[in-house]
Design an enzyme around this catalytic site. Structure first.
Site, PDB file in Angstrom:
ATOM      1  N   ASP A 158      44.781  41.414  35.006  1.00 41.53           N
ATOM      2  CA  ASP A 158      43.795  41.731  33.991  1.00 41.53           C
ATOM      3  C   ASP A 158      43.679  40.532  33.045  1.00 41.53           C
ATOM      4  O   ASP A 158      44.690  39.966  32.628  1.00 41.53           O
ATOM      5  CB  ASP A 158      44.271  42.972  33.229  1.00 41.53           C
ATOM      6  N   GLU A 188      40.900  38.392  36.763  1.00 39.16           N
ATOM      7  CA  GLU A 188      39.682  38.141  36.007  1.00 39.16           C
ATOM      8  C   GLU A 188      39.816  36.743  35.405  1.00 39.16           C
ATOM      9  O   GLU A 188      40.674  36.529  34.547  1.00 39.16           O
ATOM     10  CB  GLU A 188      39.528  39.165  34.883  1.00 39.16           C
TER      11      GLU A 188
END
Ligand code: CA
Length: 642
Positions: free
Chosen positions: A327, A353
């Protein structure tokens, strides 16, 4: 004598040094005594260890003053005699005359309800039967098909007919395994499944929902997904049962990890043991907020880096995890991501990400951003270029792009097809965000059109394509996933898209009720053509190496784009040059127009495997091109080969 002394010193140092940098603190259980350790900052004044009978409430049955392992050192230790199995513990560290408050420490591997206290378990006793024989399925990165799911979304609705609704164990049930196998995905990416804060584990009989991006204990499974969060060994055992069942079905398990921030600062295990060490601060002394959640961890600090490396290794070793989705990977530094890559076997798939949610208190060129992926071999990043090129920009739900028949996104689609690598057929100046290829190899790009964030595909299409009919919705949904599944990147899909899920238009459903987030399994009967197409499309990809060559050189050599037109993208793959490929010339075209269009291909007879929202790799029909022209029906994909 002098030599013996120096040898002795060397041996003692060798024994002590690992202690002083002990990567995994917490508790080391033994039947006659348990050893406890915790890492602090150098200015810690005192550390109290408390032993409890329960995971919550009650008075300590024992309080021990811990001792520094080395004078002036940061590691504190205590040994407690007796068999402590089934007991709980906390650390409480004093700085500047004040205790920071009890916590489980950063390295608890088992906890009581709500993760307030560490638990003393014999990890060997948490293994399900046959666990020692459990093996990670061998699937190279280029062959992966990722399925992103939330435990509660997936199995909570009665229509799913699961016994263990909303639990880890649901994924052991034939209903789940059968569905995933039928669909053909070979890796489930489970949303945060470590212990997080936002679901109260003492009230599981009440409906509560959260995605779980609020970490408390990084090295313990979440209690809310277990059948009994009060019994520390239960969640560990059930998590392992889940992994085992999926592995038996040949499906990998990928963990969504959220090392970039914690639920809060003052109450976190990080802050209570080493105040301000694990978090980045701005020049003015305030906490930096690159996560957008109020704080940002400092992976660039040795202790945090080591924590992340060890934590990832722990999930691989103890739980046989196959991969990690980071994340806000862009909050971490490149060096840390490379250290993690180097610390785990090559078959562990790592992606994230490649952005942050705010500015970080660390130089951008050193952060694990998408644009820096070339400095991180073996690590992939999500392609927002492809995603938004298909569905429309992230900052407006109502704006459409390629799928909505908006011209100008063709190069972004091509960028995604090539897997974000340097390809002579892509005009990078016209790609929506990345004005340059970011990947060295196509397996460094995650191809997708939707994920848990933002609207799901159905909602986005409804919000952005004016007057869309159900027929158009299905056509565009299938067109979108055909782009994803024919990308040379690693394809990724949000759970439920195969059953045309919707979230009633909710954009950020992180704490929305089940009525918004749940999968409605009756949709499988309502829209059987959707599941049929998805599974045939995935089966085609898996059977044909041309769609996942895995090497940038091969993609550049064997894939070329046809002339681009507005809302029409087409490419050709020379299958003859792809090892293991049974098809020769393969033509793939995406038509986002509301009318049929044509492309030019060499004259001849072709087998049609995908046309007008039907897909079958065995062949739907054959087509004889007249004058080299072949027609693609409105809002759909065409795939032909000879
Ligand atoms: Ca929890």
């Amino acid at each position: 004598m002098k030599r013996i002394t120096s040898l002795l010193v060397a041996i003692i140092m060798a024994l002590l040094v690992p202690l002083s940098i002990n990567a995994r603190t917490g508790v080391n259980y033994g039947p006659s005594a348990s050893a406890f350790s915790v890492e602090t900052n150098t200015d810690a004044q005192q550390v109290k260890l408390r032993i409890y009978k329960d995971g919550l409430g009650g008075k300590p049955v024992k309080t021990v003053n811990m001792k520094r392992a080395l004078k002036g050192g940061t590691l504190w230790q205590a040994s407690v005699k007796g068999d402590l199995k089934g007991m709980f513990y906390t650390f409480d560290v004093k700085y500047g005359g004040k205790f920071r408050g009890e916590c489980a420490g950063v390295w608890a591997t088992a906890v009581g309800v709500n993760g307030k206290r560490g638990a003393i378990v014999n990890m060997a006793e948490t293994d399900p039967q046959g666990w020692s024989a459990d093996k990670r399925p061998s699937i190279p990165a280029k062959d992966l098909i990722l399925y992103e799911m939330h435990h509660r979304d997936f199995s909570i609705d009665e229509s799913g007919d699961f016994t263990h609704r909303g639990k880890f164990l649901a994924l052991t049930e034939p209903r789940a395994i059968g569905h995933l196998k039928a669909l053909g995905v070979n890796a489930v990416h489970i949303l945060p499944s470590f212990d997080y804060a936002s679901v109260d584990e003492t009230r599981l009989d009440e409906p509560q929902y959260n995605w779980g991006y609020d970490p408390v204990n990084y090295n313990v499974p979440e209690g809310g997904y277990s059948t009994d969060p009060y019994k520390p060994e239960v969640r560990i055992n059930e998590f392992k049962q889940m992994v085992q069942a999926l592995h038996r079905a040949g499906i990998k398990v990928i963990l969504d990890v959220v090392y970039n921030h914690t639920w809060d600062i003052d109450g976190s295990n990080f802050q209570r043991t080493r105040p301000d060490y694990y978090y980045r601060k701005n020049a003015d002394g305030t906490y930096s907020n690159g996560s957008g959640c109020g704080n940002e961890t400092a992976s660039d600090r040795e202790g945090m880096r080591q924590f992340m490396v060890e934590s990832v290794k722990y999930w691989v070793d103890e739980y046989h995890i196959d991969g990690f989705r980071f994340d806000l990977m862009g909050v971490h530094d490149i060096e840390t991501m490379n250290a993690i890559r180097a610390a785990v076997p090559q078959d562990i798939f790592i992606y994230g990400e490649g952005w942050s949610a705010g500015s970080c208190a660390y130089p951008g060129e050193k952060l694990a951003m998408k644009a820096n992926i070339q400095q991180m071999p073996g690590i992939a990043a999500f392609s927002d270029c492809m995603r938004d090129g298909l569905r429309g920009p992230w900052d407006s739900n109502s704006k459409a792009a390629f799928l909505g028949g908006v011209k100008g996104y063709e190069e972004s689609i091509k960028f995604g097809i090539a897997g974000a690598i340097q390809h002579p057929g892509v005009d990078y100046s016209k790609v929506n965000y990345s004005k340059a290829p970011y990947a060295t190899e196509p397996t460094q790009m995650i191809a997708y059109v939707s994920c848990h964030d933002d609207m799901c595909l159905v909602d986005r299409l409804k919000a952005s394509v004016k007057g869309i009919t159900i027929d158009e919705l299905i056509r565009l949904d299938l067109l979108a996933q055909t782009v994803v599944m024919t990308s040379q990147g690693v394809p990724f899909m949000l759970s439920g898209e195969e059953m045309l899920r919707d979230k009633k238009g909710v954009h950020n459903s992180y704490e929305s009720p089940d009525s918004i987030n749940h999968l409605d399994w009756t949709n499988l009967e309502r829209y059987p053509q959707v599941m049929d197409y998805y599974k045939n499309l995935i089966a085609m990809r898996k059977a044909h190496p041309a769609f996942h060559m895995g090497s940038a050189d091969m993609v550049r050599r064997n894939l070329d784009f046809l002339p681009t037109e507005n809302c029409l993208v087409a490419f050709h793959i020379n299958g003859r040059n792809v090892p293991g490929e049974s098809w020769g010339d393969i033509y793939v075209a995406f038509n986002a127009h509301k009318r049929a269009r044509t492309i030019e291909v060499p004259e001849g007879t072709y087998t049609v495997v995908c046309r007008n929202i039907k897909c079958d790799q065995a062949g739907l029909t054959t087509v004889k091109t007249k004058g080299g022209k072949v027609t693609i029906p409105a809002q759909s994909a065409l795939i032909i080969h000879n």
